[in-house]
Design an enzyme around this catalytic site. Structure first.
Site, short mmCIF file in Angstrom:
data_model
loop_
_atom_site.label_atom_id
_atom_site.label_comp_id
_atom_site.label_asym_id
_atom_site.label_seq_id
_atom_site.Cartn_x
_atom_site.Cartn_y
_atom_site.Cartn_z
N GLY A 25 0.79 -1.24 0.00
CA GLY A 25 0.00 0.00 0.00
C GLY A 25 0.82 1.28 0.00
CE LYS A 26 6.45 -0.04 -1.86
NZ LYS A 26 5.78 -1.37 -1.92
NE ARG A 53 1.99 -2.37 -12.02
CZ ARG A 53 2.52 -2.20 -10.81
NH1 ARG A 53 2.15 -1.18 -10.06
NH2 ARG A 53 3.42 -3.06 -10.36
NE ARG A 146 -0.60 -3.60 -7.96
CZ ARG A 146 0.64 -3.36 -7.52
NH1 ARG A 146 0.84 -2.41 -6.61
NH2 ARG A 146 1.66 -4.08 -7.95
NE ARG A 157 5.68 -7.14 -9.07
CZ ARG A 157 5.82 -5.82 -9.16
NH1 ARG A 157 5.37 -5.04 -8.20
NH2 ARG A 157 6.37 -5.25 -10.21
CG ASN A 180 -2.16 -0.14 4.42
OD1 ASN A 180 -3.19 0.32 4.93
ND2 ASN A 180 -1.97 -0.19 3.11
N1 LIG Z 1 -5.58 -0.68 3.73
C1 LIG Z 1 -5.91 -1.27 2.57
N2 LIG Z 1 -6.95 -2.11 2.55
C2 LIG Z 1 -7.31 -2.71 1.40
N3 LIG Z 1 -6.69 -2.56 0.21
C3 LIG Z 1 -5.64 -1.73 0.18
C4 LIG Z 1 -5.21 -1.05 1.36
N4 LIG Z 1 -4.13 -0.29 1.03
C5 LIG Z 1 -3.93 -0.48 -0.29
N5 LIG Z 1 -4.84 -1.34 -0.80
C6 LIG Z 1 -4.92 -1.84 -2.19
O1 LIG Z 1 -3.88 -2.80 -2.34
C7 LIG Z 1 -3.33 -2.74 -3.65
C8 LIG Z 1 -1.82 -2.51 -3.53
O2 LIG Z 1 -1.60 -1.19 -3.08
P1 LIG Z 1 -0.45 -0.30 -3.70
O3 LIG Z 1 -0.46 -0.40 -5.18
O4 LIG Z 1 -0.57 1.03 -3.09
O5 LIG Z 1 0.81 -1.08 -3.12
P2 LIG Z 1 2.37 -0.76 -3.26
O6 LIG Z 1 2.98 -1.09 -1.96
O7 LIG Z 1 2.55 0.60 -3.79
O8 LIG Z 1 2.79 -1.82 -4.36
P3 LIG Z 1 4.05 -1.79 -5.37
O9 LIG Z 1 5.26 -1.80 -4.53
O10 LIG Z 1 3.87 -3.02 -6.19
O11 LIG Z 1 3.95 -0.53 -6.18
C9 LIG Z 1 -4.04 -1.63 -4.39
O12 LIG Z 1 -5.03 -2.19 -5.23
C10 LIG Z 1 -4.67 -0.78 -3.26
O13 LIG Z 1 -5.86 -0.17 -3.68
N1 LIG Z 2 15.42 0.42 -5.32
C1 LIG Z 2 14.37 0.98 -5.94
N2 LIG Z 2 13.16 0.40 -5.87
C2 LIG Z 2 12.14 1.00 -6.49
C3 LIG Z 2 12.29 2.20 -7.20
N3 LIG Z 2 11.10 2.56 -7.70
C4 LIG Z 2 10.22 1.62 -7.31
N4 LIG Z 2 10.85 0.68 -6.58
C5 LIG Z 2 10.29 -0.50 -5.94
O1 LIG Z 2 10.06 -1.49 -6.92
C6 LIG Z 2 9.04 -2.37 -6.46
C7 LIG Z 2 8.08 -2.67 -7.57
O2 LIG Z 2 7.42 -1.49 -8.01
P1 LIG Z 2 6.21 -1.60 -9.06
O3 LIG Z 2 5.84 -0.17 -9.37
O4 LIG Z 2 6.71 -2.35 -10.25
O5 LIG Z 2 5.11 -2.36 -8.37
C8 LIG Z 2 8.37 -1.67 -5.28
O6 LIG Z 2 8.82 -2.33 -4.10
C9 LIG Z 2 8.93 -0.28 -5.31
O7 LIG Z 2 9.07 0.28 -4.02
C10 LIG Z 2 13.59 2.79 -7.24
O8 LIG Z 2 13.83 3.85 -7.83
N5 LIG Z 2 14.57 2.15 -6.60
#
Ligand SMILES: Nc1ncnc2c1ncn2[C@@H]1O[C@H](COP(=O)(O)OP(=O)(O)OP(=O)(O)O)[C@@H](O)[C@H]1O
Ligand SMILES: Nc1nc2c(ncn2[C@@H]2O[C@H](COP(=O)(O)O)[C@@H](O)[C@H]2O)c(=O)[nH]1
Length: 207
Positions: A25-26, A53, A146, A157, A180
């Site tokens: 959920g970052k 995406r 997602r 992952r 989260n």
């Molecule tokens: N608290 C929550 N409860 C339910 N669903 C959630 C919650 N937080 C995030 N999500 C959902 O979970 C999915 C993953 O969240 P998100 O894309 O923000 O994760 P991320 O950590 O950024 O992943 P990545 O590192 O792959 O980019 C999304 O579809 C989001 O809408």
């Molecule tokens: N070390 C780094 N990690 C990164 C960077 N930008 C994103 N990320 C991480 O990659 C994974 C996968 O991301 P996704 O968008 O393909 O889901 C995720 O854990 C990100 O935090 C970066 O610049 N450096």
């Protein structure tokens, strides 16, 4: 040649590193921060070799580049850190951080665990936040719902997530670990963590 990234880091507000397993959920949380605190936070737009995406924009979510372009830029010393994650390259360019810091904003970096370890070797001096899902089952459900990953990428992952959760327990690695579960509660904890830095930027903008 001197590295001006670090000089800027010393002068402005502390950056924020948001890390944690893919799907925890970052992005969801950092997008809430950017929306609520317009003019306080700025996102460090990373480079990646993965494909965009649906809905993602080049230059906003990532700079989408080929492996050749990224390798050449890394060799040229243009990156603060870079990593291979789930079959793709990711990295934070010096320009991405500087673009945010030049505006005196809190720079948010969304990076994986390798990135965290590499940023620790720099003098960027960020606040380190780990965002985690309540369980691996919930993480898997979030990633599946997602609908961004193939079965192969999903497995990579989830494997990386198990390692990530173990490493994150290392004392002192993160300033805070946020589970989260409920999104609003997690967002509240994130804001509490960053309150002091937010206030500093607001005070600077007032004066
Ligand atoms: N608290 C929550 N409860 C339910 N669903 C959630 C919650 N937080 C995030 N999500 C959902 O979970 C999915 C993953 O969240 P998100 O894309 O923000 O994760 P991320 O950590 O950024 O992943 P990545 O590192 O792959 O980019 C999304 O579809 C989001 O809408
Ligand atoms: N070390 C780094 N990690 C990164 C960077 N930008 C994103 N990320 C991480 O990659 C994974 C996968 O991301 P996704 O968008 O393909 O889901 C995720 O854990 C990100 O935090 C970066 O610049 N450096």
């Amino acid at each position: 040649m001197r590295d001006h990234t670090n000089e800027k880091a010393m002068a402005g507000p502390r950056p924020v590193v948001m890390s944690g397993p893919s799907g925890a959920g970052k992005s969801t949380l950092l997008k809430k921060l950017l929306k609520e605190f317009d003019g306080v936070f700025g996102f460090s737009v990373s480079h990646t070799t993965r494909s965009p995406r649906p809905g993602e924009e080049n230059g906003k979510d990532y700079h989408y580049v080929t492996r050749e372009v990224m390798q050449a830029a890394i060799a040229n010393g243009e990156f603060v850190e870079n990593a291979e994650f789930s079959g793709n390259m990711y990295g934070t360019s010096k320009a991405a951080v500087q673009a945010v810091q030049a505006k005196n904003l809190i720079c948010i970096l969304d990076i994986d665990m390798q990135g965290v370890k590499n940023i620790k070797k720099t003098d960027l001096n960020p606040i380190y936040v780990s965002i985690q899902a309540p369980s691996m089952d919930i993480l898997e459900k979030r990633l599946r719902d997602r609908k961004t990953e193939s079965e192969e990428s999903l497995k990579k992952r989830l494997d990386a997530a198990k390692v990530d959760v173990e490493i994150s327990k290392e004392p002192g690695l993160f300033d805070v670990i946020i589970i989260n579960e409920d999104l609003d509660a997690a967002y509240g904890k994130l804001k509490d963590t960053l309150l002091e830095e937010i206030q500093k930027v607001r005070d600077t903008n007032k004066s």
